[in-house]
Design an enzyme around this catalytic site. Structure first.
Site, PDB file in Angstrom:
ATOM      1  N   SER A  39       0.843  -1.209   0.000  1.00  0.00           N
ATOM      2  CA  SER A  39       0.000   0.000   0.000  1.00  0.00           C
ATOM      3  C   SER A  39       0.869   1.246   0.000  1.00  0.00           C
ATOM      4  CB  SER A  39      -0.954  -0.005   1.198  1.00  0.00           C
ATOM      5  OG  SER A  39      -0.265  -0.256   2.399  1.00  0.00           O
ATOM      6  N   GLU A  41       0.895   5.535   0.752  1.00  0.00           N
ATOM      7  CA  GLU A  41       0.198   6.633   1.459  1.00  0.00           C
ATOM      8  C   GLU A  41       0.505   7.986   0.824  1.00  0.00           C
ATOM      9  OE1 GLU A  41       0.144   6.405   5.784  1.00  0.00           O
ATOM     10  OE2 GLU A  41       0.670   8.532   5.878  1.00  0.00           O
ATOM     11  N   HIS A  87      -7.761   8.277   5.866  1.00  0.00           N
ATOM     12  CA  HIS A  87      -7.440   8.303   7.292  1.00  0.00           C
ATOM     13  C   HIS A  87      -8.513   9.178   7.940  1.00  0.00           C
ATOM     14  CE1 HIS A  87      -2.877   7.352   6.831  1.00  0.00           C
ATOM     15  NE2 HIS A  87      -3.579   6.809   5.841  1.00  0.00           N
ATOM     16  N   GLY A 142      -5.069  10.852  16.011  1.00  0.00           N
ATOM     17  CA  GLY A 142      -4.535  12.083  15.442  1.00  0.00           C
ATOM     18  C   GLY A 142      -3.718  12.843  16.470  1.00  0.00           C
ATOM     19  N   ASP A 143      -3.102  13.903  16.015  1.00  0.00           N
ATOM     20  CA  ASP A 143      -2.320  14.762  16.903  1.00  0.00           C
ATOM     21  C   ASP A 143      -2.970  16.121  16.970  1.00  0.00           C
ATOM     22  OD1 ASP A 143      -0.226  13.167  17.837  1.00  0.00           O
ATOM     23  OD2 ASP A 143       0.705  13.219  15.851  1.00  0.00           O
ATOM     24  N   ALA A 201      -8.080   6.229  19.514  1.00  0.00           N
ATOM     25  CA  ALA A 201      -8.430   5.517  18.280  1.00  0.00           C
ATOM     26  C   ALA A 201      -9.376   4.346  18.539  1.00  0.00           C
ATOM     27  CB  ALA A 201      -7.159   5.047  17.578  1.00  0.00           C
ATOM     28  N   TYR A 225       3.100   1.147  16.892  1.00  0.00           N
ATOM     29  CA  TYR A 225       4.387   1.832  17.114  1.00  0.00           C
ATOM     30  C   TYR A 225       5.452   0.864  17.624  1.00  0.00           C
ATOM     31  CZ  TYR A 225       1.239   5.696  16.566  1.00  0.00           C
ATOM     32  OH  TYR A 225       0.292   6.545  16.050  1.00  0.00           O
ATOM     33  N   HIS A 279       4.753   4.642  21.027  1.00  0.00           N
ATOM     34  CA  HIS A 279       4.218   6.001  20.849  1.00  0.00           C
ATOM     35  C   HIS A 279       4.844   6.944  21.886  1.00  0.00           C
ATOM     36  CE1 HIS A 279       1.169   9.243  21.035  1.00  0.00           C
ATOM     37  NE2 HIS A 279       1.143   9.024  19.733  1.00  0.00           N
ATOM     38  N   LYS A 302      -7.552  -1.645  20.370  1.00  0.00           N
ATOM     39  CA  LYS A 302      -8.060  -1.207  19.063  1.00  0.00           C
ATOM     40  C   LYS A 302      -8.552  -2.417  18.257  1.00  0.00           C
ATOM     41  CE  LYS A 302      -4.274   1.745  18.366  1.00  0.00           C
ATOM     42  NZ  LYS A 302      -3.556   2.872  17.731  1.00  0.00           N
ATOM     43  N   PHE A 350      11.307  15.250  11.737  1.00  0.00           N
ATOM     44  CA  PHE A 350      10.073  14.496  11.861  1.00  0.00           C
ATOM     45  C   PHE A 350      10.257  13.284  12.778  1.00  0.00           C
ATOM     46  CE2 PHE A 350       6.637  11.772  10.007  1.00  0.00           C
ATOM     47  CZ  PHE A 350       5.604  12.560  10.484  1.00  0.00           C
ATOM     48  N   HIS A 384       3.881  -0.912   3.667  1.00  0.00           N
ATOM     49  CA  HIS A 384       3.085   0.311   3.470  1.00  0.00           C
ATOM     50  C   HIS A 384       4.071   1.463   3.309  1.00  0.00           C
ATOM     51  CE1 HIS A 384      -0.306   3.140   4.079  1.00  0.00           C
ATOM     52  NE2 HIS A 384       0.547   3.856   4.794  1.00  0.00           N
TER      53      HIS A 384
HETATM   54  P1  FAD Z   1      -4.114   6.036  19.999  1.00  0.00           P
HETATM   55  O1  FAD Z   1      -4.069   4.610  19.594  1.00  0.00           O
HETATM   56  O2  FAD Z   1      -5.385   6.583  20.509  1.00  0.00           O
HETATM   57  O3  FAD Z   1      -2.947   6.244  21.082  1.00  0.00           O
HETATM   58  C1  FAD Z   1      -2.504   7.533  21.465  1.00  0.00           C
HETATM   59  C2  FAD Z   1      -1.730   7.456  22.789  1.00  0.00           C
HETATM   60  O4  FAD Z   1      -2.618   7.204  23.868  1.00  0.00           O
HETATM   61  C3  FAD Z   1      -0.677   6.350  22.887  1.00  0.00           C
HETATM   62  O5  FAD Z   1       0.368   6.839  23.695  1.00  0.00           O
HETATM   63  C4  FAD Z   1      -1.397   5.217  23.580  1.00  0.00           C
HETATM   64  O6  FAD Z   1      -0.506   4.417  24.358  1.00  0.00           O
HETATM   65  C5  FAD Z   1      -2.388   5.946  24.459  1.00  0.00           C
HETATM   66  N1  FAD Z   1      -3.725   5.319  24.492  1.00  0.00           N
HETATM   67  C6  FAD Z   1      -4.356   4.668  23.483  1.00  0.00           C
HETATM   68  N2  FAD Z   1      -5.585   4.292  23.857  1.00  0.00           N
HETATM   69  C7  FAD Z   1      -5.753   4.731  25.104  1.00  0.00           C
HETATM   70  C8  FAD Z   1      -6.823   4.657  26.029  1.00  0.00           C
HETATM   71  N3  FAD Z   1      -7.983   4.061  25.684  1.00  0.00           N
HETATM   72  N4  FAD Z   1      -6.652   5.223  27.267  1.00  0.00           N
HETATM   73  C9  FAD Z   1      -5.488   5.839  27.590  1.00  0.00           C
HETATM   74  N5  FAD Z   1      -4.436   5.912  26.763  1.00  0.00           N
HETATM   75  C10 FAD Z   1      -4.557   5.393  25.535  1.00  0.00           C
HETATM   76  N6  FAD Z   1      -1.852  11.638  12.261  1.00  0.00           N
HETATM   77  C11 FAD Z   1      -2.716  12.499  11.693  1.00  0.00           C
HETATM   78  O7  FAD Z   1      -2.968  13.560  12.279  1.00  0.00           O
HETATM   79  N7  FAD Z   1      -3.311  12.218  10.488  1.00  0.00           N
HETATM   80  C12 FAD Z   1      -3.088  11.064   9.821  1.00  0.00           C
HETATM   81  O8  FAD Z   1      -3.645  10.838   8.760  1.00  0.00           O
HETATM   82  C13 FAD Z   1      -2.187  10.117  10.405  1.00  0.00           C
HETATM   83  N8  FAD Z   1      -1.935   8.929   9.817  1.00  0.00           N
HETATM   84  C14 FAD Z   1      -1.136   8.014  10.444  1.00  0.00           C
HETATM   85  C15 FAD Z   1      -0.942   6.750   9.866  1.00  0.00           C
HETATM   86  C16 FAD Z   1      -0.135   5.808  10.468  1.00  0.00           C
HETATM   87  C17 FAD Z   1       0.034   4.449   9.819  1.00  0.00           C
HETATM   88  C18 FAD Z   1       0.515   6.106  11.695  1.00  0.00           C
HETATM   89  C19 FAD Z   1       1.418   5.100  12.353  1.00  0.00           C
HETATM   90  C20 FAD Z   1       0.327   7.349  12.291  1.00  0.00           C
HETATM   91  C21 FAD Z   1      -0.506   8.307  11.693  1.00  0.00           C
HETATM   92  N9  FAD Z   1      -0.738   9.556  12.264  1.00  0.00           N
HETATM   93  C22 FAD Z   1      -1.589  10.453  11.657  1.00  0.00           C
HETATM   94  C23 FAD Z   1      -0.112   9.918  13.532  1.00  0.00           C
HETATM   95  C24 FAD Z   1      -1.014   9.578  14.741  1.00  0.00           C
HETATM   96  O9  FAD Z   1      -2.240  10.279  14.634  1.00  0.00           O
HETATM   97  C25 FAD Z   1      -0.283   9.992  15.998  1.00  0.00           C
HETATM   98  O10 FAD Z   1       0.809   9.163  16.216  1.00  0.00           O
HETATM   99  C26 FAD Z   1      -1.149  10.132  17.236  1.00  0.00           C
HETATM  100  O11 FAD Z   1      -0.361  10.755  18.253  1.00  0.00           O
HETATM  101  C27 FAD Z   1      -1.646   8.812  17.795  1.00  0.00           C
HETATM  102  O12 FAD Z   1      -2.633   8.277  17.033  1.00  0.00           O
HETATM  103  P2  FAD Z   1      -3.156   6.773  17.337  1.00  0.00           P
HETATM  104  O13 FAD Z   1      -4.299   6.532  16.461  1.00  0.00           O
HETATM  105  O14 FAD Z   1      -2.027   5.835  17.312  1.00  0.00           O
HETATM  106  O15 FAD Z   1      -3.642   7.002  18.857  1.00  0.00           O
END
Ligand code: FAD
Length: 281
Positions: free
Chosen positions: A10, A12, A71, A102-103, A117, A139, A143, A159, A210, A260
């Protein structure tokens, strides 16, 4: 790769902000389609900052008959907004999503509530059943905000328990980090596929900046080599192609289920790496 698994490829993209960028991306995808990826994906700025641009690219690619996964993250949006966006994607023929927390966009500070997520995955399943395949982020080098290694692995498990099908990793340059992570995931009972995210190298300064922000380690030896090429982009690109080709070879030889590529909206060096790997046939 174990025999029962199909290799998955894939690519991106991020959504360009300008008409020129969007036109250029048309050419890029026309070339990358020739490499027969299983799907493309298009990033989404948290807080909806790229909403229209992401939606525009997804619509264009769907109408070209390309399998593309948007995404998606909640950002500051409410459930009705996300549900409407998902319904629109579904009507365009989207079959796969990448669900993220997201961030926080800079400037928004802590005013925006971040939705983990796993909650987004659960929401999609609740509203749309099995209409979409769902990818989530993983990660191997953990993360940056994670409380601990195991916490991060367990949240990844959460997730999958919420309904995600597979994960795509943050990029990394040390294959041991990926394979160790797979082992730890397995110990925690995760059986879903975790696809390595691959970052081709084109610019050392951007990569360093980055990588520091997202917690991806550039090994010291690699940093030193890349630093020495700073003013010679041709040598840097050639070195980067060899390095990433070797990384991919190691990953595939040791069982990674696919690749990917973070293409950065460029044909090269992704195409050269795919050709080196013999995956363009
Ligand atoms: P989560 O899985 O929600 O985790 C975030 C943090 O919280 C982690 O430290 C985790 O340990 C912790 N955590 C998770 N679940 C919980 C919970 N239920 N309770 C307490 N703590 C928890 N960013 C963008 O803005 N746009 C994009 O399109 C984008 N695409 C990406 C694609 C890929 C393949 C990857 C690897 C990253 C991408 N990112 C993108 C970056 C990503 O959004 C960031 O890394 C963000 O900080 C974490 O997103 P996540 O979905 O992994 O978060």
């Amino acid at each position: 790769m174990s025999e029962e698994q199909d290799f998955r490829l894939s690519f991106e993209f991020f959504p360009p902000k300008t008409d020129v960028g969007r036109e250029k991306l048309k050419d890029v995808r026309a070339e990358l389609v020739k490499l027969n990826p299983d799907f493309f994906s298009v990033t989404y700025g948290a807080g909806g900052s790229t909403r229209d641009n992401t939606k525009g690219i997804i619509k264009a690619m769907c109408s070209e008959g390309i399998d593309v996964a948007p995404h998606l993250s909640f950002g500051g949006d409410d459930e009705a907004t996300i549900e409407a966006m998902l319904a629109e994607y579904k009507s365009q023929g989207v079959k796969r999503l990448v669900a993220l927390r997201g961030d926080m966009p800079s400037g928004i500070g802590s005013a925006m509530q971040m939705v983990y997520a796993n909650e987004l995955v659960a929401f999609i399943r609740r509203k749309f059943g099995d209409d979409f395949e769902i990818e989530v982020a993983a990660y191997p080098e953990i993360h940056p905000e994670a409380k601990s290694y195991l916490d991060d692995v367990r949240y990844l498990k959460g997730k999958f328990e919420a309904g995600a099908n597979s994960a795509i990793t943050q990029y990394f340059f040390n294959p041991d980090a990926y394979f160790y992570f797979l082992e730890e995931c397995k110990k925690e009972g995760i059986e879903n596929r975790i696809y390595p995210g691959i970052m081709p190298i084109t610019n050392f300064r951007n990569l360093a900046r980055f990588s520091d922000a997202c917690g991806a380690e550039i090994p010291r030896w690699m940093r030193k080599r890349l630093e020495s090429y700073q003013d010679n982009s041709e040598s840097l690109t050639a070195f980067g192609i060899d390095l990433i080709t070797e990384l991919c070879e190691t990953l595939l030889e040791n069982g990674a289920p696919g690749l990917h590529f973070y293409t950065m909206n460029q044909i090269e060096p992704t195409r050269s790496i795919i050709e080196n790997l013999g995956l363009n046939d």
